[in-house]
Design an enzyme around this catalytic site. Structure first.
Site, short mmCIF file in Angstrom:
data_model
loop_
_atom_site.label_atom_id
_atom_site.label_comp_id
_atom_site.label_asym_id
_atom_site.label_seq_id
_atom_site.Cartn_x
_atom_site.Cartn_y
_atom_site.Cartn_z
N HIS A 181 0.85 -1.20 0.00
CA HIS A 181 0.00 0.00 0.00
C HIS A 181 0.89 1.24 0.00
O HIS A 181 1.99 1.22 0.54
CB HIS A 181 -0.90 -0.04 1.24
N ASP A 229 -11.29 1.74 -1.57
CA ASP A 229 -10.45 2.64 -0.78
C ASP A 229 -11.28 3.39 0.26
O ASP A 229 -11.05 4.55 0.55
CB ASP A 229 -9.64 3.62 -1.63
CA CA Z 1 -5.89 3.00 0.67
#
Ligand code: CA
Length: 353
Positions: A189, A316
């Site tokens: 990430h 997200d």
């Molecule tokens: Ca994220």
């Protein structure tokens, strides 16, 4: 906040929507971030920029901090409102990687226990990835093993650099060995750019998700590839969000230029000759999610060049909680088979759901 103009996300016959890069943060982590923002004891300008905003007083920050802590009713209601059947949860950026080794290692373990409990309360709606502390690679590998075999978590998340260090350094490779042996992926990430590269980004507000995340994380992924990690761990799978942090667009040039670099041995052992062209690793050792990139043209491009079995849906949440993007991805011009892979099948296979 879901736009009030959006209607019509409902049950779509044929697939479950599994969102694969969805953030969570326990209250304790946010409190520790707030303490660091006050103390300024850690020299990480990217953290201070990012969480200086999200721990602040704006409406967006308040909503974010409220949503991100919830592992129950509020989150489930938001998922229901946007047609998300399942979230794969992971500790938000920069996770425990901000802290000193002992603190980070202890926190990772506690937070993984807490995440696993949240998953167990709603096992059809949630799955989770382990937080690990690369600061102590051996303990990180052990925590990954514990999280998968004892807690039922489905892989690990690493938020790019750890105090400016990248995972291509062989001292971190116990983590890769553990992931490969367990058959679980590592989600690489983004983090804000490391201290060594952040100044020109900060000067114009480009350090965060707007662009700096992608530069930092694509660089990190390439460092891992060119160091030869996948020649050593050929079954290892890395997940990149944001449609691969721009790397799918670079395949041809990466292959052409890297072959010259290795053929001329220009950087010696720092850029060794690899068994395959760079694009082969990007196709065989990586998966790509659409987190924060719910836009049809680049999604279709990644589908074309990486393949239907490499592309996964992500929202997200709660950073980019945009219902319109779910609808746009429902309407991708993909075959029924490929759309099922995109929303459901690839996630089930990759994360052993
Ligand atoms: Ca994220």
């Amino acid at each position: 906040m879901v736009s009030s103009t959006v209607t019509g996300i409902g049950k779509v016959p044929g697939y479950r929507r599994i969102a694969t890069e969805e953030a969570w943060a326990p209250r304790e982590l946010i409190d520790l971030y707030r303490r660091e923002l006050a103390d300024k004891s850690i020299d990480d300008p990217g953290f201070h920029s990012l969480w200086g905003f999200f721990a602040g007083a704006s409406e967006r920050a308040n909503l974010l901090v409220d949503r991100i802590q919830d592992l129950g009713e509020k989150r489930l209601a938001d998922m229901d409102a946007t047609g998300i059947d399942m979230q794969i949860l992971s500790l938000t950026c920069p996770g425990v990687q901000l802290f000193d080794t002992a603190t980070a290692t202890a926190l990772a373990s506690r937070f993984n226990d807490e995440l696993a409990e949240g998953v167990l309360r709603n096992p059809t709606r949630f799955a989770g990835l382990a937080a690990i502390a690369p600061q102590d690679p051996q303990r990180a590998a052990q925590e990954l093993e514990r999280s998968v075999s004892k807690l039922g978590l489905k892989g690990a998340i690493i938020n790019s650099h750890t105090h400016g260090e990248y995972l291509d350094d062989p001292k971190f490779w116990d983590i890769f060995a553990a992931a490969e042996a367990l058959g679980v992926p590592i989600y690489l990430h983004p983090n804000t750019p490391s201290k060594a590269m952040i100044e020109p980004f900060l000067a114009r507000g480009l350090d965060g998700a707007v662009f700096g995340f992608s530069v930092e994380t694509s660089l990190h992924a390439l460092r891992i590839i060119v160091a030869g990690v996948f020649d050593r761990f050929p079954r290892l799978q890395i997940v990149l969000g944001h449609l691969g942090e721009s790397l799918p667009y670079w395949l041809s040039r990466l292959d052409y230029m890297h072959s010259i670099i290795t053929r001329t041995n220009r950087y010696g052992a720092a850029a060794p000759k690899l068994a395959k062209p760079l694009s082969a690793y990007l196709r065989e050792n990586f998966h790509y999610t659409t987190s924060g990139m719910g836009w049809t043209p680049p999604i279709m491009y990644v589908h074309q060049v990486m393949g239907a079995d490499r592309l996964l849906y992500a929202m997200d949440y709660p950073y980019q909680f945009v219902a319109e993007e779910v609808i746009e991805q429902d309407n991708l011009p993909l075959s029924a088979t490929d759309k099922h892979l995109f929303f459901q099948g690839n996630a089930e296979r990759l994360f052993s759901l």
